[in-house]
Write an enzyme that holds these catalytic residues in place. Structure first.
Site, PDB file in Angstrom:
ATOM      1  CG  HIS A 102      -0.185   0.154   2.526  1.00 59.54           C
ATOM      2  ND1 HIS A 102       0.609  -0.833   3.049  1.00 59.54           N
ATOM      3  CD2 HIS A 102      -0.115   1.185   3.419  1.00 59.54           C
ATOM      4  CE1 HIS A 102       1.131  -0.440   4.209  1.00 59.54           C
ATOM      5  NE2 HIS A 102       0.703   0.792   4.446  1.00 59.54           N
ATOM      6  CG  ASP A 104       1.553   4.838   5.083  1.00 65.09           C
ATOM      7  OD1 ASP A 104       1.021   3.724   5.198  1.00 65.09           O
ATOM      8  OD2 ASP A 104       2.675   5.108   5.554  1.00 65.09           O
ATOM      9  CG  HIS A 255       5.127   1.057   2.934  1.00 68.42           C
ATOM     10  ND1 HIS A 255       4.501   2.170   2.418  1.00 68.42           N
ATOM     11  CD2 HIS A 255       4.589   0.881   4.174  1.00 68.42           C
ATOM     12  CE1 HIS A 255       3.645   2.646   3.296  1.00 68.42           C
ATOM     13  NE2 HIS A 255       3.666   1.877   4.372  1.00 68.42           N
ATOM     14  NE  ARG A 272       1.250   5.916   9.759  1.00 66.41           N
ATOM     15  CZ  ARG A 272       0.372   5.296   8.979  1.00 66.41           C
ATOM     16  NH1 ARG A 272       0.485   3.997   8.756  1.00 66.41           N
ATOM     17  NH2 ARG A 272      -0.630   5.964   8.450  1.00 66.41           N
TER      18      ARG A 272
END
Length: 281
Positions: A102, A104, A255, A272
């Site tokens: 995907h 993000d 990623h 994150r």
């Protein structure tokens, strides 16, 4: 700063810089150019607090607050916690977050520009993050395929239902979270506004169908792209080390995490932050 390549394909490692200190405009501009040009940057030997990570991330743009609020930092909602640890019977973070191909926030009108991961805990082996250079994958297409794909748009769907090969995660969304994730439409080929370079914007975990095409034709094109983009010549598997802070350009890469494949007793925990990007063009 000492700069060295992460691989022959793309990415750089940077040592000799403290992201927790105030970067002057010249140093920041250099970092931004390295990020844009190399798509994947690993800052070595860092020790970032939550506050310092947020301050550094905000230099690149406004930060997103993830819809899976149960995994956000209780004091800093801009930080999304990725972890397979359980503390006092409660997950420290999402245990298998991003364990599919995907980009993000591709399911949003304005997908992510940059993602920054701050390694808190790294297992002795396993837990790699897999990356693909989607610009190189586009450049390798035949002229016929490039012409075929230009102008096509695709539906991007959070937790795409037509998944195979484990391209999803175990977490269930509540009704309020589902209402925050309606389908969005983005071009299959997008242009990075910082470079003018084009890349493929199709991801097995989120791209559901091509607008205006019969299902069979749509599936045939997407299946080709899903297989084409993950070829070894476009891919780099990043091995984490303690103290790593890694950021990447979601506009030109995709990623996949591998946390769910860790053996029992091996733990991986990261913080994150996600920088909001532009609407793809």
């Amino acid at each position: 700063m000492q700069i060295s390549p992460l691989s022959e394909r793309f990415g750089v490692a940077i040592d000799g810089i403290d992201l927790g200190s105030a970067l002057d405009p010249e140093a920041f501009d250099r970092l931004h150019r390295l990020f844009v040009d190399h798509k994947l940057v690993c800052f070595k030997n860092q020790s970032l607090s939550a506050e310092a990570q947020i301050a550094f991330s905000r230099r690149f743009g406004p930060l997103e607050v993830h819809i899976l609020s149960q995994y956000n930092h209780p004091e800093h909602p801009e930080i999304f916690r990725l972890s397979n640890r359980v503390v006092d019977g409660k997950p420290m973070g999402i245990s298998d977050g991003g364990s599919y191909w995907h980009s993000d926030l591709a399911f949003q009108e304005q997908p992510a520009k940059a993602t920054i991961l701050n390694a808190l805990e790294i297992p002795p082996e396993g837990g790699d993050t897999l990356f693909v250079n989607m610009e190189a994958a586009y450049e390798a297409l035949s002229d016929e395929w490039k012409q075929r794909l230009q102008g096509l748009q695709a539906v991007h769907r959070y937790r795409r239902k037509q998944t195979t090969d484990g391209q999803s995660t175990q977490v269930e969304l509540n009704d309020a979270q589902k209402n925050q994730t309606p389908d969005v439409v983005h071009p299959l080929i997008r242009t990075n506004p910082d470079t003018g370079r084009q890349s493929i914007f199709a991801h097995k975990g989120m791209t559901a169908e091509i607008v205006g095409l019969p299902r069979e034709e749509s599936d045939r094109i997407l299946d080709f792209l899903f297989e084409h983009t993950v070829q070894p010549q476009f891919r780099y598997d990043f091995r984490w080390s303690p103290g790593d802070v890694v950021m990447w350009d979601n506009r030109s890469t995709m990623h996949s995490a591998t946390t769910r494949d860790l053996p029992p007793g091996q733990y991986r925990s990261l913080y994150r932050t996600t920088v909001r990007g532009e609407r793809p063009i």
